[in-house]
Design a protein around this motif. Structure first.
Motif, PDB file in Angstrom:
ATOM      1  N   MET A 200      20.855  25.987  29.961  1.00  0.00           N
ATOM      2  CA  MET A 200      21.096  24.553  29.750  1.00  0.00           C
ATOM      3  C   MET A 200      22.497  24.275  29.225  1.00  0.00           C
TER       4      MET A 200
ATOM      5  N   ARG B 181      17.131  28.283  27.543  1.00  0.00           N
ATOM      6  CA  ARG B 181      18.049  27.489  26.719  1.00  0.00           C
ATOM      7  C   ARG B 181      19.498  27.809  27.081  1.00  0.00           C
TER       8      ARG B 181
ATOM      9  N   SER C 117       9.859  20.537  22.115  1.00  0.00           N
ATOM     10  CA  SER C 117       9.758  20.403  23.576  1.00  0.00           C
ATOM     11  C   SER C 117      10.098  18.991  24.057  1.00  0.00           C
ATOM     12  N   PHE C 118      10.086  18.028  23.162  1.00  0.00           N
ATOM     13  CA  PHE C 118      10.427  16.652  23.544  1.00  0.00           C
ATOM     14  C   PHE C 118      11.917  16.356  23.399  1.00  0.00           C
ATOM     15  N   LYS C 119      12.658  17.286  22.824  1.00  0.00           N
ATOM     16  CA  LYS C 119      14.102  17.102  22.688  1.00  0.00           C
ATOM     17  C   LYS C 119      14.756  17.367  24.043  1.00  0.00           C
ATOM     18  N   GLU C 120      15.696  16.513  24.401  1.00  0.00           N
ATOM     19  CA  GLU C 120      16.392  16.667  25.684  1.00  0.00           C
ATOM     20  C   GLU C 120      17.128  18.001  25.768  1.00  0.00           C
ATOM     21  N   LEU C 121      17.840  18.365  24.688  1.00  0.00           N
ATOM     22  CA  LEU C 121      18.578  19.622  24.629  1.00  0.00           C
ATOM     23  C   LEU C 121      18.398  20.214  23.235  1.00  0.00           C
TER      24      LEU C 121
ATOM     25  N   LYS D  35      11.259  23.234  28.481  1.00  0.00           N
ATOM     26  CA  LYS D  35      10.175  22.371  27.996  1.00  0.00           C
ATOM     27  C   LYS D  35       8.810  23.015  28.275  1.00  0.00           C
TER      28      LYS D  35
ATOM     29  N   THR E  32      10.783  25.418  33.169  1.00  0.00           N
ATOM     30  CA  THR E  32      11.833  24.824  32.340  1.00  0.00           C
ATOM     31  C   THR E  32      11.635  25.239  30.886  1.00  0.00           C
TER      32      THR E  32
END
Length: 129
Positions: free
Chosen positions: A126, A123, A62-66, A5, A3
């Motif tokens: 997504m 990215r 990396s902690f951001k959802e998008l 992330k 992913t």
């Protein structure tokens, strides 16, 4: 499944690990990659600090959802610049001159560029924003 992330965190770990090494042992790094023509200690120390900051920024992202696509482009451009600058330093026989240093630096450059490409692809998969 890989992913975005995961890729961001792998890139962060790479930056942080090399940042710590560059900050704690800049002369050892300079001698390993440059032999009798080492990079200045200050240059590696500053680069190490930049890597640590970039690594922390990657962890945050990396902690951001998008994560915004421009944020990912920023990280990927940095990765590509790292790879390009490595090739330039090797080609001009500047600071990276030992056989071991050339091999290690080019392998790292390929890994870093690969992370940059993966970040862009993951990215894009997504969606927009």
């Amino acid at each position: 499944m890989i992913t975005l992330k995961t890729v961001l965190r792998a890139n962060a770990m790479s930056c942080i690990i090399f940042g710590v090494i560059f900050v704690l042992a800049p002369m050892a790094v300079a001698q390993f990659i440059g032999g009798n023509n080492p990079a200045p200690e200050l240059a590696l120390t500053v680069l190490g600090i930049i890597l640590l900051v970039n690594g922390a920024h990657l962890v945050w992202a990396s902690f951001k959802e998008l994560p915004h696509k421009f944020l990912i482009m920023y990280f990927s451009i940095g990765d590509f610049l790292w790879a390009i600058m490595t090739v330039i330093l090797v080609a001009f026989n500047l600071w990276i001159t030992t056989l071991e240093g050339v091999i290690a630096s080019l392998l790292i450059a390929v890994g870093v560029a690969s992370l940059g490409v993966l970040q862009l692809f993951k990215r894009k998969a997504m969606g927009s924003c």
